[in-house]
Design an enzyme around this catalytic site. Structure first.
Site, PDB file in Angstrom:
ATOM      1  N   LEU A 132     -22.750 -21.886  34.951  1.00  0.00           N
ATOM      2  CA  LEU A 132     -23.562 -21.191  34.025  1.00  0.00           C
ATOM      3  C   LEU A 132     -25.164 -21.633  34.404  1.00  0.00           C
ATOM      4  CD1 LEU A 132     -21.564 -21.243  31.221  1.00  0.00           C
ATOM      5  CD2 LEU A 132     -22.013 -19.189  32.221  1.00  0.00           C
ATOM      6  N   HIS A 188     -12.315 -30.435  31.270  1.00  0.00           N
ATOM      7  CA  HIS A 188     -12.307 -30.384  32.781  1.00  0.00           C
ATOM      8  C   HIS A 188     -11.001 -31.467  32.925  1.00  0.00           C
ATOM      9  CE1 HIS A 188     -13.417 -30.475  36.903  1.00  0.00           C
ATOM     10  NE2 HIS A 188     -13.088 -31.722  36.929  1.00  0.00           N
ATOM     11  N   GLY A 223      -5.316 -19.352  30.213  1.00  0.00           N
ATOM     12  CA  GLY A 223      -5.537 -19.209  28.531  1.00  0.00           C
ATOM     13  C   GLY A 223      -4.725 -20.162  28.126  1.00  0.00           C
ATOM     14  N   SER A 224      -4.248 -21.324  28.462  1.00  0.00           N
ATOM     15  CA  SER A 224      -3.274 -22.122  27.592  1.00  0.00           C
ATOM     16  C   SER A 224      -4.196 -22.698  26.412  1.00  0.00           C
ATOM     17  CB  SER A 224      -2.257 -22.973  28.470  1.00  0.00           C
ATOM     18  OG  SER A 224      -3.168 -23.927  29.102  1.00  0.00           O
ATOM     19  N   ASN A 225      -5.022 -23.398  27.061  1.00  0.00           N
ATOM     20  CA  ASN A 225      -6.098 -24.315  26.072  1.00  0.00           C
ATOM     21  C   ASN A 225      -6.666 -23.213  24.898  1.00  0.00           C
ATOM     22  OD1 ASN A 225      -6.817 -26.921  26.837  1.00  0.00           O
ATOM     23  ND2 ASN A 225      -6.843 -25.899  28.762  1.00  0.00           N
ATOM     24  N   LEU A 243     -22.416 -28.620  37.605  1.00  0.00           N
ATOM     25  CA  LEU A 243     -21.159 -28.618  37.465  1.00  0.00           C
ATOM     26  C   LEU A 243     -20.222 -29.712  36.807  1.00  0.00           C
ATOM     27  CD1 LEU A 243     -18.641 -26.741  38.106  1.00  0.00           C
ATOM     28  CD2 LEU A 243     -18.581 -27.769  40.436  1.00  0.00           C
ATOM     29  N   ASP A 244     -19.603 -29.504  35.967  1.00  0.00           N
ATOM     30  CA  ASP A 244     -18.909 -30.763  35.119  1.00  0.00           C
ATOM     31  C   ASP A 244     -19.560 -31.934  34.993  1.00  0.00           C
ATOM     32  OD1 ASP A 244     -16.567 -29.130  35.215  1.00  0.00           O
ATOM     33  OD2 ASP A 244     -16.253 -29.557  37.311  1.00  0.00           O
ATOM     34  N   GLU A 260      -4.856 -32.176  27.421  1.00  0.00           N
ATOM     35  CA  GLU A 260      -5.972 -31.252  27.457  1.00  0.00           C
ATOM     36  C   GLU A 260      -5.711 -30.356  25.903  1.00  0.00           C
ATOM     37  OE1 GLU A 260      -7.353 -28.561  30.729  1.00  0.00           O
ATOM     38  OE2 GLU A 260      -6.350 -29.869  31.973  1.00  0.00           O
ATOM     39  N   ASN A 293     -17.036 -28.002  27.243  1.00  0.00           N
ATOM     40  CA  ASN A 293     -15.928 -27.649  28.349  1.00  0.00           C
ATOM     41  C   ASN A 293     -14.941 -28.489  28.293  1.00  0.00           C
ATOM     42  OD1 ASN A 293     -14.903 -26.013  30.579  1.00  0.00           O
ATOM     43  ND2 ASN A 293     -16.099 -27.953  31.955  1.00  0.00           N
ATOM     44  N   SER A 325     -11.302 -34.516  30.555  1.00  0.00           N
ATOM     45  CA  SER A 325     -12.533 -34.921  29.588  1.00  0.00           C
ATOM     46  C   SER A 325     -13.030 -33.564  28.897  1.00  0.00           C
ATOM     47  CB  SER A 325     -13.598 -35.414  30.744  1.00  0.00           C
ATOM     48  OG  SER A 325     -13.132 -36.324  31.452  1.00  0.00           O
ATOM     49  N   MET A 364     -14.161 -20.036  34.911  1.00  0.00           N
ATOM     50  CA  MET A 364     -14.541 -20.414  36.582  1.00  0.00           C
ATOM     51  C   MET A 364     -15.923 -20.096  37.029  1.00  0.00           C
ATOM     52  SD  MET A 364     -11.967 -22.164  36.866  1.00  0.00           S
ATOM     53  CE  MET A 364     -11.613 -22.332  38.544  1.00  0.00           C
ATOM     54  N   ARG A 365     -16.880 -20.157  36.088  1.00  0.00           N
ATOM     55  CA  ARG A 365     -18.309 -19.513  36.605  1.00  0.00           C
ATOM     56  C   ARG A 365     -19.211 -20.757  36.115  1.00  0.00           C
ATOM     57  NH1 ARG A 365     -17.338 -16.314  40.266  1.00  0.00           N
ATOM     58  NH2 ARG A 365     -19.685 -15.960  40.182  1.00  0.00           N
TER      59      ARG A 365
HETATM   60  C1  GRF Z   1      -7.305 -26.317  32.525  1.00  0.00           C
HETATM   61  O1  GRF Z   1      -6.903 -27.532  33.289  1.00  0.00           O
HETATM   62  C2  GRF Z   1      -8.866 -26.688  32.370  1.00  0.00           C
HETATM   63  O2  GRF Z   1      -9.176 -27.922  32.113  1.00  0.00           O
HETATM   64  C3  GRF Z   1      -9.513 -26.306  33.854  1.00  0.00           C
HETATM   65  O3  GRF Z   1      -8.717 -25.127  34.117  1.00  0.00           O
HETATM   66  C4  GRF Z   1      -7.520 -25.102  33.485  1.00  0.00           C
HETATM   67  C5  GRF Z   1      -7.202 -23.850  32.580  1.00  0.00           C
HETATM   68  O4  GRF Z   1      -5.993 -23.714  32.206  1.00  0.00           O
HETATM   69  N1  GRF Z   1     -10.842 -26.194  33.732  1.00  0.00           N
HETATM   70  P1  GRF Z   1      -5.532 -22.701  30.942  1.00  0.00           P
HETATM   71  O5  GRF Z   1      -6.255 -21.384  31.642  1.00  0.00           O
HETATM   72  O6  GRF Z   1      -6.574 -23.196  29.702  1.00  0.00           O
HETATM   73  O7  GRF Z   1      -4.272 -22.685  30.862  1.00  0.00           O
END
Ligand code: GRF
Length: 217
Positions: A100, A116, A19-21, A151-152, A181, A114, A143, A97-98
């Site tokens: 949809l 990626h 969850g760093s983003n 997917l993506d 990101e 999203n 992106s 990671m699902r």
């Molecule tokens: C990130 O690289 C994101 O782009 C990808 O999975 C990673 C998740 O990292 N889909 P975090 O959980 O946000 O740290």
């Protein structure tokens, strides 16, 4: 709401892990760079480390564990029901990671995005940093796109580019891309909330003009 600010615009963030983003988005809401509140963090994984961060910061959390549903349709409906309880202006997938269904993505036209870790459409799916090294790519990045059931594969909004260096490993590339990101996602979330970016069908518009190529930051 422990962290103070109350805004009319709310963001729901969907995570599966670290969850760093999500944390970066939350911090940008707190410092005012994004004029909104992260009001809800949802994870399909009860063990997601990001849930602990959200709880510690007074953000409502929900676990919708995909393993407890008979099929994808039932999971997607439960997920949507949970999101809709908070009526968010924007739903941001951040390491969710699902894949949809169309039924789900159609419920949030122009409101579901999203991030990626690759320069889409190159390297969809997992292990992008390994794929970049295996492919001998000179450039890599991340992106942001509106989400479609592919997917993506949804319409691209923006990207950030980093060079691939001679001694790079998947981990060093991942670190460099992740920094981008965190900056890119907050910027685009802010733009979406301000109405700068919109989506109609498979086309992205920037201030109501068709965006022919994704913005690069
Ligand atoms: C990130 O690289 C994101 O782009 C990808 O999975 C990673 C998740 O990292 N889909 P975090 O959980 O946000 O740290």
């Amino acid at each position: 709401m422990k962290d103070g600010k109350r805004n009319s615009k709310c963001i729901s963030v969907l995570i599966s892990g670290r969850g760093s983003n999500m944390q970066a988005i939350h911090q940008r809401c707190l410092d005012g760079a994004i004029d909104a509140t992260v009001s809800h963090v949802i994870s399909n994984n009860p063990q997601a480390a990001g849930l602990r961060y959200a709880e510690q910061h007074g953000i409502t959390t929900t676990v919708v564990d995909h393993r407890k549903y008979d099929d994808k349709t039932a999971f997607d409906r439960a997920l949507a029901d949970s999101i809709d309880e908070h009526q968010p202006s924007l739903v941001a997938l951040a390491g969710f990671m699902r894949v949809l269904s169309a039924e789900f993505t159609d419920r949030y036209p122009g409101r579901l995005i999203n991030i990626h870790p690759s320069l889409l459409p190159r390297h969809r799916g997992l292990n992008t940093h390994r794929k970049v090294l295996a492919g001998g790519d000179r450039w890599h990045g991340c992106s942001v796109h509106f989400v479609s059931p592919a997917l993506d594969g949804g319409p691209l909004i923006a990207r950030s580019i980093v060079p691939v260096l001679p001694d790079d490993t998947p981990d060093s590339l991942s670190d460099r891309v992740l920094q981008k990101e965190h900056m890119l996602y907050s910027k685009i979330i802010s733009g979406c909330l301000d109405g700068d970016y919109s989506c109609r069908g498979h086309s992205v518009f920037y201030r109501d003009m068709p965006l022919r190529y994704p913005h690069t930051f």
